[in-house]
Design a protein around this motif. Structure first.
Motif, mmCIF file in Angstrom:
data_model
loop_
_atom_site.group_PDB
_atom_site.id
_atom_site.type_symbol
_atom_site.label_atom_id
_atom_site.label_comp_id
_atom_site.label_asym_id
_atom_site.label_seq_id
_atom_site.Cartn_x
_atom_site.Cartn_y
_atom_site.Cartn_z
ATOM 1 N N GLY A 109 -90.535 -114.112 116.127
ATOM 2 C CA GLY A 109 -91.199 -112.941 115.574
ATOM 3 C C GLY A 109 -90.305 -111.788 115.186
ATOM 4 N N HIS A 110 -88.982 -111.988 115.129
ATOM 5 C CA HIS A 110 -88.079 -110.933 114.679
ATOM 6 C C HIS A 110 -88.005 -110.950 113.151
ATOM 7 N N ILE A 111 -88.152 -109.775 112.557
ATOM 8 C CA ILE A 111 -88.235 -109.635 111.103
ATOM 9 C C ILE A 111 -87.113 -108.735 110.609
ATOM 10 N N VAL A 112 -86.426 -109.170 109.567
ATOM 11 C CA VAL A 112 -85.397 -108.360 108.910
ATOM 12 C C VAL A 112 -86.031 -107.610 107.747
ATOM 13 N N THR A 113 -85.676 -106.331 107.604
ATOM 14 C CA THR A 113 -86.103 -105.534 106.458
ATOM 15 C C THR A 113 -85.055 -104.459 106.221
ATOM 16 N N ASN A 114 -85.310 -103.554 105.279
ATOM 17 C CA ASN A 114 -84.430 -102.408 105.071
ATOM 18 C C ASN A 114 -84.799 -101.289 106.030
ATOM 19 N N ALA A 115 -83.794 -100.562 106.496
ATOM 20 C CA ALA A 115 -84.064 -99.431 107.386
ATOM 21 C C ALA A 115 -84.893 -98.364 106.688
ATOM 22 N N HIS A 116 -84.667 -98.168 105.375
ATOM 23 C CA HIS A 116 -85.409 -97.102 104.695
ATOM 24 C C HIS A 116 -86.884 -97.446 104.521
ATOM 25 N N VAL A 117 -87.235 -98.729 104.617
ATOM 26 C CA VAL A 117 -88.646 -99.128 104.513
ATOM 27 C C VAL A 117 -89.443 -98.574 105.690
ATOM 28 N N VAL A 118 -88.856 -98.593 106.884
ATOM 29 C CA VAL A 118 -89.568 -98.177 108.092
ATOM 30 C C VAL A 118 -89.097 -96.825 108.613
ATOM 31 N N GLU A 119 -88.283 -96.131 107.837
ATOM 32 C CA GLU A 119 -87.777 -94.822 108.253
ATOM 33 C C GLU A 119 -88.942 -93.843 108.462
ATOM 34 N N GLY A 120 -89.006 -93.239 109.635
ATOM 35 C CA GLY A 120 -90.045 -92.265 109.922
ATOM 36 C C GLY A 120 -91.424 -92.858 110.108
ATOM 37 N N ALA A 121 -91.503 -94.162 110.332
ATOM 38 C CA ALA A 121 -92.811 -94.825 110.439
ATOM 39 C C ALA A 121 -93.524 -94.445 111.725
ATOM 40 N N GLY A 122 -94.809 -94.121 111.605
ATOM 41 C CA GLY A 122 -95.635 -93.902 112.784
ATOM 42 C C GLY A 122 -96.335 -95.179 113.192
ATOM 43 N N LYS A 123 -96.647 -96.006 112.190
ATOM 44 C CA LYS A 123 -97.315 -97.277 112.445
ATOM 45 C C LYS A 123 -96.807 -98.293 111.444
ATOM 46 N N ILE A 124 -96.496 -99.494 111.912
ATOM 47 C CA ILE A 124 -95.985 -100.557 111.047
ATOM 48 C C ILE A 124 -96.937 -101.743 111.116
ATOM 49 N N LEU A 125 -97.418 -102.171 109.963
ATOM 50 C CA LEU A 125 -98.281 -103.345 109.876
ATOM 51 C C LEU A 125 -97.577 -104.429 109.078
ATOM 52 N N VAL A 126 -97.667 -105.652 109.565
ATOM 53 C CA VAL A 126 -97.032 -106.797 108.903
ATOM 54 C C VAL A 126 -98.118 -107.799 108.524
ATOM 55 N N THR A 127 -98.089 -108.234 107.268
ATOM 56 C CA THR A 127 -99.016 -109.263 106.792
ATOM 57 C C THR A 127 -98.254 -110.563 106.585
ATOM 58 N N LEU A 128 -98.641 -111.607 107.304
ATOM 59 C CA LEU A 128 -97.988 -112.905 107.200
ATOM 60 C C LEU A 128 -98.531 -113.677 106.002
ATOM 61 N N SER A 129 -97.865 -114.766 105.662
ATOM 62 C CA SER A 129 -98.281 -115.581 104.525
ATOM 63 C C SER A 129 -99.663 -116.181 104.737
ATOM 64 N N THR A 130 -100.085 -116.301 105.991
ATOM 65 C CA THR A 130 -101.409 -116.841 106.311
ATOM 66 C C THR A 130 -102.518 -115.816 106.098
ATOM 67 N N GLY A 131 -102.126 -114.563 105.861
ATOM 68 C CA GLY A 131 -103.100 -113.494 105.725
ATOM 69 C C GLY A 131 -103.304 -112.712 107.004
ATOM 70 N N ARG A 132 -102.746 -113.194 108.104
ATOM 71 C CA ARG A 132 -102.862 -112.490 109.381
ATOM 72 C C ARG A 132 -102.134 -111.151 109.321
ATOM 73 N N VAL A 133 -102.774 -110.094 109.815
ATOM 74 C CA VAL A 133 -102.182 -108.765 109.853
ATOM 75 C C VAL A 133 -101.972 -108.371 111.308
ATOM 76 N N THR A 134 -100.771 -107.905 111.624
ATOM 77 C CA THR A 134 -100.457 -107.541 112.999
ATOM 78 C C THR A 134 -99.526 -106.342 113.008
ATOM 79 N N THR A 135 -99.479 -105.638 114.125
ATOM 80 C CA THR A 135 -98.579 -104.495 114.252
ATOM 81 C C THR A 135 -97.181 -104.966 114.633
ATOM 82 N N ALA A 136 -96.197 -104.163 114.269
ATOM 83 C CA ALA A 136 -94.805 -104.478 114.592
ATOM 84 C C ALA A 136 -94.147 -103.227 115.159
#
Length: 366
Positions: A109-136
């Motif tokens: 469940g470890h995900i790579v992204t850009n730091a600027h994508v999540v910079e200052g994030a209060g809440k992070i939601l991830v949508t998987l290819s299956t359509g499942r949405v979960t917090t990260a």
């Protein structure tokens, strides 16, 4: 948005033509001489894409600190809020929705992204290819380049992307970009490596891969695959005034990110507790500036480091940590290099007088 729609048919036509010519050239090359076959070959893209996309995720966040539009286009994919950006500002100026991309680097469940994508994030939601949405949650940030690692909980193993060796890439080899441009999940584009070792002036460790694979805001953090299905880059930046000029961080930096502690030590960054608004060209002219610079304090939240230090609505922040502030995003980037408890030295213009302000940074609230 209309201009994008009107150009899509032409882009699709050219993409299909490029793929058609690619197929023909490879077939001819295979018949003539194996030495002229493109490095890694040119496999059936349909099967390759089916194999790759389950490892790619869409990322959406809510930011604590809403920053109004910069006076110049940002070079990085700063997660475009969307077509209803102006309307959402007037309705709720305390929340900014934005989107990006990422991919699994392991099955836990470890995900790579850009730091600027999540910079200052209060809440992070991830949508998987299956359509499942979960917090990260953010668990690590690379200390030198624009990379971050997230973690989601999963009761079953997840499909990870294979990490390739970016040192071995060659200009001219085919690549596939997968991401979430403008919120259009799991969009796939094809191109070639156009250059290596590009320096964009974003940091001392700039060493970007240049590609003409079509990438747009929202692609940030998404993978750039080679034809062997390996990640050889993380899509990160574009030249705003150009077309078909995108840049990816080489995958070899990922090995450093993966080795970082995932206890959140690198994820905790300093926080001021203000809302800002950038200087407009008209305001810059009245202030006697050649070009707009600095950022206005639009609101100071209560019981925050900014309030404790005496910052006030209407202050113009012109300097932080000895750096002349260009706009709100630049200020955010400067602050992100500090940790809670660090002292940030700033210069502000209040009225017509410049004042020095020392702020003990805090931790952004969850």
């Amino acid at each position: 948005m209309i201009s994008f729609l009107t150009h899509w048919p032409a882009r699709i036509s050219f993409s299909l033509l490029a793929l058609f010519l690619c197929t023909i050239s490879v077939c001819v090359a295979q018949e003539q001489s194996s030495k002229t076959v493109p490095r890694g070959g040119c496999p059936d893209l349909i099967e390759l894409i089916k194999e790759l996309t389950p490892a790619v995720v869409n990322i959406s966040i809510e930011r604590h600190m809403l920053q109004h539009s910069s006076t110049e286009p940002p070079p990085l994919f700063r997660s475009k809020p969307g077509a209803l950006e102006d309307q959402s500002r007037t309705k709720d100026r305390f929340q900014a929705d934005s989107v990006g991309s990422g991919f699994f680097c392991d099955t836990q469940g470890h995900i790579v992204t850009n730091a600027h994508v999540v910079e200052g994030a209060g809440k992070i939601l991830v949508t998987l290819s299956t359509g499942r949405v979960t917090t990260a949650r953010l668990v690590a940030v690379h200390p030198k380049v624009d990379l971050a690692m997230l973690k989601i909980a999963s009761s079953s193993p997840l499909q990870k992307a294979k990490i390739g060796d970016s040192a071995g890439i060659q200009v001219g080899e085919w690549v596939v970009a997968v991401g979430n441009p403008f919120g259009l999940g799991r969009t796939v584009t094809v191109g070639i490596v156009s250059g290596k070792g590009r320096f964009l002036g974003l940091g001392p460790d700039d060493n970007f891969i240049q590609t003409d694979a079509s990438i747009n805001p929202g692609n940030s953090g998404g993978p750039l695959f080679n034809m062997a299905g390996e990640v050889i880059g993380v899509n990160t930046a574009i030249i705003a005034s150009g077309k078909g000029i995108g840049f990816a961080i080489p995958s070899n930096y990922l090995h450093e990110l993966i080795k970082l502690p995932t206890n959140g030590e690198f994820a905790v960054r300093g926080w001021l507790g203000i809302y800002v608004e950038d200087v407009t060209p008209e305001q810059a002219k009245k202030l006697g500036m050649g070009t707009p610079r600095g950022t206005w304090v639009d609101e100071v939240l209560t019981s925050t480091p900014a309030q404790n230090a005496g910052l006030k609505k209407g202050d113009l922040i012109v300097d932080a940590d000895g750096k002349q502030i260009k706009n709100g995003r630049h200020l955010s980037k400067v602050i992100s290099s500090f940790k809670p408890g660090d002292i940030l030295k700033m210069k502000v213009i209040r009225g017509r007088q410049q004042q020095a302000v020392d702020i003990v940074l805090g931790k952004s609230p969850e």
